[in-house]
Design a protein around this motif. Structure first.
Motif, PDB file in Angstrom:
ATOM      1  N   ASP A  57       3.639  -1.976 -11.090  1.00 29.78           N
ATOM      2  CA  ASP A  57       3.142  -0.911 -10.213  1.00 29.78           C
ATOM      3  C   ASP A  57       3.955  -0.811  -8.931  1.00 29.78           C
ATOM      4  O   ASP A  57       4.198   0.280  -8.428  1.00 29.78           O
ATOM      5  CB  ASP A  57       1.664  -1.132  -9.883  1.00 29.78           C
ATOM      6  CG  ASP A  57       0.756  -0.866 -11.062  1.00 29.78           C
ATOM      7  OD1 ASP A  57       1.201  -0.206 -12.023  1.00 29.78           O
ATOM      8  OD2 ASP A  57      -0.398  -1.325 -11.018  1.00 29.78           O
ATOM      9  N   ASP A 117      -4.384   7.710  -7.074  1.00 33.74           N
ATOM     10  CA  ASP A 117      -5.424   7.066  -7.868  1.00 33.74           C
ATOM     11  C   ASP A 117      -5.642   5.630  -7.400  1.00 33.74           C
ATOM     12  O   ASP A 117      -6.740   5.112  -7.477  1.00 33.74           O
ATOM     13  CB  ASP A 117      -5.066   7.093  -9.349  1.00 33.74           C
ATOM     14  CG  ASP A 117      -4.974   8.516  -9.880  1.00 33.74           C
ATOM     15  OD1 ASP A 117      -5.821   9.347  -9.499  1.00 33.74           O
ATOM     16  OD2 ASP A 117      -4.049   8.789 -10.658  1.00 33.74           O
ATOM     17  N   ARG A 118      -4.576   5.022  -6.933  1.00 32.14           N
ATOM     18  CA  ARG A 118      -4.640   3.676  -6.348  1.00 32.14           C
ATOM     19  C   ARG A 118      -3.660   3.618  -5.196  1.00 32.14           C
ATOM     20  O   ARG A 118      -2.486   3.929  -5.357  1.00 32.14           O
ATOM     21  CB  ARG A 118      -4.273   2.610  -7.375  1.00 32.14           C
ATOM     22  CG  ARG A 118      -5.352   2.390  -8.396  1.00 32.14           C
ATOM     23  CD  ARG A 118      -5.102   1.182  -9.247  1.00 32.14           C
ATOM     24  NE  ARG A 118      -3.950   1.459 -10.122  1.00 32.14           N
ATOM     25  CZ  ARG A 118      -3.044   0.560 -10.455  1.00 32.14           C
ATOM     26  NH1 ARG A 118      -3.119  -0.661 -10.016  1.00 32.14           N
ATOM     27  NH2 ARG A 118      -2.058   0.884 -11.262  1.00 32.14           N
ATOM     28  N   ASP A 131      -3.477   0.667  -3.182  1.00 36.23           N
ATOM     29  CA  ASP A 131      -3.024  -0.717  -3.151  1.00 36.23           C
ATOM     30  C   ASP A 131      -2.363  -1.081  -4.471  1.00 36.23           C
ATOM     31  O   ASP A 131      -2.945  -0.881  -5.537  1.00 36.23           O
ATOM     32  CB  ASP A 131      -4.201  -1.663  -2.890  1.00 36.23           C
ATOM     33  CG  ASP A 131      -4.821  -1.443  -1.525  1.00 36.23           C
ATOM     34  OD1 ASP A 131      -4.055  -1.276  -0.556  1.00 36.23           O
ATOM     35  OD2 ASP A 131      -6.050  -1.430  -1.423  1.00 36.23           O
ATOM     36  N   LYS A 135       0.840  -1.199   0.000  1.00 38.27           N
ATOM     37  CA  LYS A 135       0.000   0.000   0.000  1.00 38.27           C
ATOM     38  C   LYS A 135       0.879   1.255   0.000  1.00 38.27           C
ATOM     39  O   LYS A 135       1.881   1.319   0.703  1.00 38.27           O
ATOM     40  CB  LYS A 135      -0.885  -0.016   1.246  1.00 38.27           C
ATOM     41  CG  LYS A 135      -1.856   1.114   1.309  1.00 38.27           C
ATOM     42  CD  LYS A 135      -2.777   0.933   2.506  1.00 38.27           C
ATOM     43  CE  LYS A 135      -3.758   2.059   2.506  1.00 38.27           C
ATOM     44  NZ  LYS A 135      -5.099   1.641   2.831  1.00 38.27           N
ATOM     45  N   LEU A 195      -0.388   5.695 -10.963  1.00 39.15           N
ATOM     46  CA  LEU A 195      -0.802   5.516  -9.571  1.00 39.15           C
ATOM     47  C   LEU A 195      -1.202   6.810  -8.884  1.00 39.15           C
ATOM     48  O   LEU A 195      -1.928   6.780  -7.881  1.00 39.15           O
ATOM     49  CB  LEU A 195       0.334   4.873  -8.762  1.00 39.15           C
ATOM     50  CG  LEU A 195       0.818   3.510  -9.251  1.00 39.15           C
ATOM     51  CD1 LEU A 195       2.029   3.072  -8.439  1.00 39.15           C
ATOM     52  CD2 LEU A 195      -0.296   2.491  -9.169  1.00 39.15           C
TER      53      LEU A 195
END
Length: 63
Positions: A44, A35-36, A38, A2, A23
């Motif tokens: 990523d 945006d994310r 996780d 995370k 991200l």
């Protein structure tokens, strides 16, 4: 994994956005938006790790 943002510490330099545009991004006011949070995909994770490394004020970390 995370991405954790220490919002008060972030100064909006945008280096993280350059490292991981998929991200995160800076909004119209220069605030970082995740945006994310996780991340599981290897690409990523690598981008998130790069974003953490380039932050000049250590406002990002991975947990």
């Amino acid at each position: 994994m995370k991405i954790v943002l220490d919002r008060p510490r972030c100064e909006g330099h945008g280096l993280c956005e350059e490292s991981a545009p998929q991200l995160m991004h800076l909004d119209d006011e220069g605030e970082l938006v995740l945006d994310r949070e996780d991340v599981t995909d290897a690409g990523d994770v690598a981008a998130a790790t790069g974003a953490v490394r380039v932050c000049p004020v250590a406002a990002l970390r991975l947990a």
